[in-house]
Scaffold this motif. Structure first.
Motif, PDB file in Angstrom:
ATOM      1  N   LYS A  10       0.820  -1.210   0.000  1.00 37.24           N
ATOM      2  CA  LYS A  10       0.000   0.000   0.000  1.00 37.24           C
ATOM      3  C   LYS A  10       0.861   1.270   0.000  1.00 37.24           C
ATOM      4  O   LYS A  10       0.483   2.289  -0.557  1.00 37.24           O
ATOM      5  CB  LYS A  10      -0.947   0.006   1.204  1.00 37.24           C
ATOM      6  CG  LYS A  10      -2.050  -1.051   1.122  1.00 37.24           C
ATOM      7  CD  LYS A  10      -2.930  -1.029   2.361  1.00 37.24           C
ATOM      8  CE  LYS A  10      -4.042  -2.059   2.259  1.00 37.24           C
ATOM      9  NZ  LYS A  10      -4.881  -2.093   3.495  1.00 37.24           N
ATOM     10  N   ARG A  11       2.037   1.187   0.619  1.00 36.07           N
ATOM     11  CA  ARG A  11       2.940   2.350   0.675  1.00 36.07           C
ATOM     12  C   ARG A  11       3.509   2.684  -0.696  1.00 36.07           C
ATOM     13  O   ARG A  11       3.977   3.809  -0.919  1.00 36.07           O
ATOM     14  CB  ARG A  11       4.083   2.091   1.655  1.00 36.07           C
ATOM     15  CG  ARG A  11       3.647   1.943   3.095  1.00 36.07           C
ATOM     16  CD  ARG A  11       4.811   1.523   3.969  1.00 36.07           C
ATOM     17  NE  ARG A  11       5.783   2.593   4.136  1.00 36.07           N
ATOM     18  CZ  ARG A  11       6.973   2.426   4.712  1.00 36.07           C
ATOM     19  NH1 ARG A  11       7.340   1.238   5.140  1.00 36.07           N
ATOM     20  NH2 ARG A  11       7.802   3.451   4.828  1.00 36.07           N
ATOM     21  N   LEU A  12       3.471   1.718  -1.617  1.00 41.12           N
ATOM     22  CA  LEU A  12       4.072   1.921  -2.940  1.00 41.12           C
ATOM     23  C   LEU A  12       3.057   2.289  -4.014  1.00 41.12           C
ATOM     24  O   LEU A  12       3.442   2.612  -5.138  1.00 41.12           O
ATOM     25  CB  LEU A  12       4.813   0.650  -3.366  1.00 41.12           C
ATOM     26  CG  LEU A  12       5.912   0.143  -2.423  1.00 41.12           C
ATOM     27  CD1 LEU A  12       6.527  -1.130  -2.976  1.00 41.12           C
ATOM     28  CD2 LEU A  12       6.979   1.197  -2.192  1.00 41.12           C
ATOM     29  N   VAL A  13       1.779   2.227  -3.685  1.00 37.93           N
ATOM     30  CA  VAL A  13       0.736   2.498  -4.671  1.00 37.93           C
ATOM     31  C   VAL A  13       0.846   3.921  -5.203  1.00 37.93           C
ATOM     32  O   VAL A  13       0.995   4.884  -4.437  1.00 37.93           O
ATOM     33  CB  VAL A  13      -0.660   2.267  -4.052  1.00 37.93           C
ATOM     34  CG1 VAL A  13      -1.761   2.722  -5.020  1.00 37.93           C
ATOM     35  CG2 VAL A  13      -0.842   0.799  -3.707  1.00 37.93           C
ATOM     36  N   ASP A  14       0.787   4.062  -6.525  1.00 35.58           N
ATOM     37  CA  ASP A  14       0.810   5.365  -7.205  1.00 35.58           C
ATOM     38  C   ASP A  14       2.062   6.178  -6.907  1.00 35.58           C
ATOM     39  O   ASP A  14       2.027   7.410  -6.900  1.00 35.58           O
ATOM     40  CB  ASP A  14      -0.435   6.191  -6.839  1.00 35.58           C
ATOM     41  CG  ASP A  14      -1.719   5.524  -7.283  1.00 35.58           C
ATOM     42  OD1 ASP A  14      -1.690   4.844  -8.330  1.00 35.58           O
ATOM     43  OD2 ASP A  14      -2.738   5.658  -6.587  1.00 35.58           O
ATOM     44  N   LYS A  15       3.167   5.507  -6.642  1.00 31.82           N
ATOM     45  CA  LYS A  15       4.423   6.216  -6.380  1.00 31.82           C
ATOM     46  C   LYS A  15       5.451   5.891  -7.451  1.00 31.82           C
ATOM     47  O   LYS A  15       5.499   4.792  -7.977  1.00 31.82           O
ATOM     48  CB  LYS A  15       4.990   5.812  -5.017  1.00 31.82           C
ATOM     49  CG  LYS A  15       4.413   6.550  -3.821  1.00 31.82           C
ATOM     50  CD  LYS A  15       5.209   6.219  -2.569  1.00 31.82           C
ATOM     51  CE  LYS A  15       4.787   7.094  -1.397  1.00 31.82           C
ATOM     52  NZ  LYS A  15       3.412   6.846  -0.991  1.00 31.82           N
ATOM     53  N   LYS A  16       6.270   6.890  -7.758  1.00 32.27           N
ATOM     54  CA  LYS A  16       7.474   6.653  -8.544  1.00 32.27           C
ATOM     55  C   LYS A  16       8.527   6.182  -7.551  1.00 32.27           C
ATOM     56  O   LYS A  16       8.778   6.843  -6.534  1.00 32.27           O
ATOM     57  CB  LYS A  16       7.937   7.935  -9.235  1.00 32.27           C
ATOM     58  CG  LYS A  16       7.029   8.423 -10.343  1.00 32.27           C
ATOM     59  CD  LYS A  16       7.209   7.596 -11.606  1.00 32.27           C
ATOM     60  CE  LYS A  16       6.455   8.201 -12.780  1.00 32.27           C
ATOM     61  NZ  LYS A  16       6.634   7.413 -14.018  1.00 32.27           N
ATOM     62  N   ILE A  17       9.148   5.046  -7.823  1.00 34.51           N
ATOM     63  CA  ILE A  17      10.099   4.486  -6.866  1.00 34.51           C
ATOM     64  C   ILE A  17      11.427   4.167  -7.547  1.00 34.51           C
ATOM     65  O   ILE A  17      11.509   4.006  -8.755  1.00 34.51           O
ATOM     66  CB  ILE A  17       9.549   3.205  -6.205  1.00 34.51           C
ATOM     67  CG1 ILE A  17       9.245   2.142  -7.268  1.00 34.51           C
ATOM     68  CG2 ILE A  17       8.314   3.512  -5.374  1.00 34.51           C
ATOM     69  CD1 ILE A  17       8.861   0.789  -6.682  1.00 34.51           C
ATOM     70  N   ALA A  18      12.459   4.099  -6.723  1.00 38.24           N
ATOM     71  CA  ALA A  18      13.764   3.629  -7.180  1.00 38.24           C
ATOM     72  C   ALA A  18      14.033   2.303  -6.494  1.00 38.24           C
ATOM     73  O   ALA A  18      13.498   2.037  -5.409  1.00 38.24           O
ATOM     74  CB  ALA A  18      14.846   4.646  -6.826  1.00 38.24           C
ATOM     75  N   LEU A  19      14.834   1.462  -7.121  1.00 38.85           N
ATOM     76  CA  LEU A  19      15.115   0.142  -6.565  1.00 38.85           C
ATOM     77  C   LEU A  19      16.612  -0.079  -6.391  1.00 38.85           C
ATOM     78  O   LEU A  19      17.421   0.507  -7.114  1.00 38.85           O
ATOM     79  CB  LEU A  19      14.565  -0.957  -7.485  1.00 38.85           C
ATOM     80  CG  LEU A  19      13.077  -0.936  -7.839  1.00 38.85           C
ATOM     81  CD1 LEU A  19      12.769  -2.037  -8.843  1.00 38.85           C
ATOM     82  CD2 LEU A  19      12.211  -1.089  -6.597  1.00 38.85           C
TER      83      LEU A  19
END
Length: 461
Positions: A10-19
């Motif tokens: 849920k914390r990652l929903v609709d987010k731009k993320i780096a891995l």
């Protein structure tokens, strides 16, 4: 998916993320791949979520590594387009997995890159010889229980802080620098033991200590750079290319340098120079991150053409953000400056009288509100941001954005994305450090699913 993993999803929903991702082998010779997501929350805090540690049963080809990473992203329903970049070490299979198979931007770990470049310099024969001699001395005192106790006795006698000698390890960052520093601190008690025990073959001559002291001076900035990159609390990708620029400046020849030292500097700078190729996608991504960091937004590490290219890239992304937000609301400080705040003069009265008669009526939208040239507004926002005094490099750029982000509503959204990108794979290294504690000799037979659960809980609680 266990409840805590649902929360992470849920914390990652609709987010731009780096891995970040890396591989590791347990004491039971089971291979694992881990993936961690990084993002900046609404409070401008850098956060990370370990997604999964998956057993890699097949050979570690680029194609298989990409499948492992892809399966983890699919489990969390992470859209590939939401992934800004994937930071890895310089292992060819991981680089190819990211670039060729996942079609993502690979950010090479800067700390690992520094270590590779330094190793090139340490291979100079006149440098390598005294380093190897010092390694032999450190190895002796770390393996000999008797002489180790004797060293402790001499340390107390001479009032030197008790400490073991550090040995160099090719895969451990800064280990040569640490070895030389520790040996220099312990030179007197080590010499006393060598003399008493008649271990002359371990004693370094003055002609050997001189280049070692020079090596220590050359490597000190690299140690500092690695430490600066070894944080998961502050942005690091934005510092990668500025650090490269500064390190290369430290490697310029100096008056009084020996031929060996010059050779060492040349080999390190040659290797470092070719890293982060301008033709790679990572080059533009890292420079965009630098632009969005108020410590480096002047981009002095680039030439003028490169600076302009970065600004154009930023503006194009800002246009997308503005369009996604449904246009630009004409209010606030930036809007006022975009329209121009001119003091009224005698000519101003003439302007009031004629209005737009000779300029044409101002265009309006469907609701009758005046429309704004979004491109011009964004350009003004960028110009105002670029005029900001550069933040000291030891300051926290996230704190600055938290305090100043409202002035730059569009740039702030972009900064929240790009400043989350890790410049090193330190976070992945720490994951496997935790895993090594969990999967110890007593628990080496843990089922891979339990390894995943335990590593997940250890890193996300």
């Amino acid at each position: 998916m266990i409840p805590l993993k649902t929360t992470s999803y849920k914390r990652l929903v609709d987010k731009k993320i780096a891995l970040t991702t890396d591989g590791w082998t347990s004491l039971a010779t089971e291979a694992y791949v881990t993936v961690t997501a990084h993002f900046i929350n609404e409070e401008w805090e850098l956060k990370d979520v370990l997604l999964k540690t998956i057993e890699a049963q097949k050979s570690h080809t680029a194609e298989n590594v990409a499948k492992y990473i892809g399966n983890i992203l699919d489990e969390y329903k992470v859209d590939r387009e939401s992934v800004l970049s994937i930071t890895t070490d310089n292992a060819a299979n991981y680089v190819n997995a990211v670039e060729r198979h996942l079609q993502a931007v690979n950010v090479p770990c800067m700390a690992h890159t520094i270590n590779l470049a330094v190793r090139k310099g340490l291979a100079v024969r006149a440098i390598e010889s005294p380093v190897n001699r010092l390694k032999a001395t450190a190895l002796h005192f770390n393996k000999s229980t008797t002489d180790s106790y004797q060293l402790e006795s001499k340390q107390k006698l001479l009032g030197v802080k008790p400490a073991k000698l550090i040995n160099d390890c090719a895969t451990r960052w800064n280990s040569t620098y640490d070895m030389v520093c520790r040996a220099a601190e312990q030179q007197a008690p080590v010499a006393a033991v060598i003399m008493e025990k008649k271990l002359g073959h371990l004693e370094l001559s003055t002609s050997e200590w001189t280049p070692l002291e020079q090596v220590r001076a050359v490597l000190k900035p690299f140690k500092t750079a690695t430490e600066a990159l070894s944080t998961d609390r502050f942005p690091t990708a934005s510092a990668v290319l500025p650090l490269k620029y500064v390190l290369l400046s430290h490697l310029k020849p100096s008056i009084g340098d020996s031929a060996a030292l010059n050779d060492m500097k040349t080999k390190i700078s040659t290797d470092l120079e070719k890293r982060y190729n301008p033709n790679k996608d990572a080059f533009m991504l890292l420079n965009t991150s630098s632009y969005l960091d108020p410590r480096f937004h002047r981009l002095i590490h680039l030439d003028r053409d490169q600076q302009q290219e970065v600004r154009e890239r930023v503006k194009s992304e800002l246009m997308v953000i503005a369009e996604d937000c449904g246009g630009y609301e004409e209010d606030g400080e930036v809007a006022a400056m975009a329209k121009g705040t001119q003091e009224k003069t005698a000519l101003g009265a003439m302007g009031d009288l004629f209005g737009n008669v000779y300029q044409g009526a101002e265009s309006t939208d469907a609701s009758g509100r005046p429309t704004v040239d979004i491109g011009n507004v964004l350009q003004q926002e960028m110009l105002i941001y670029e005029s900001e005094t550069a933040l000291p490099t030891d300051s926290d750029p996230l704190s600055w954005w938290k305090a100043s982000g409202s002035k730059y509503s569009h740039i702030a959204q972009l900064a929240r994305r790009y400043l989350s990108i890790p410049g090193s794979s330190v976070r992945a290294e720490r994951v496997f450090s935790t895993a090594g504690i969990i999967v110890n000799k007593k628990c080496s037979a843990l089922d891979p699913e339990n390894v995943d659960r335990l590593v997940f809980l250890a890193n996300n609680l």
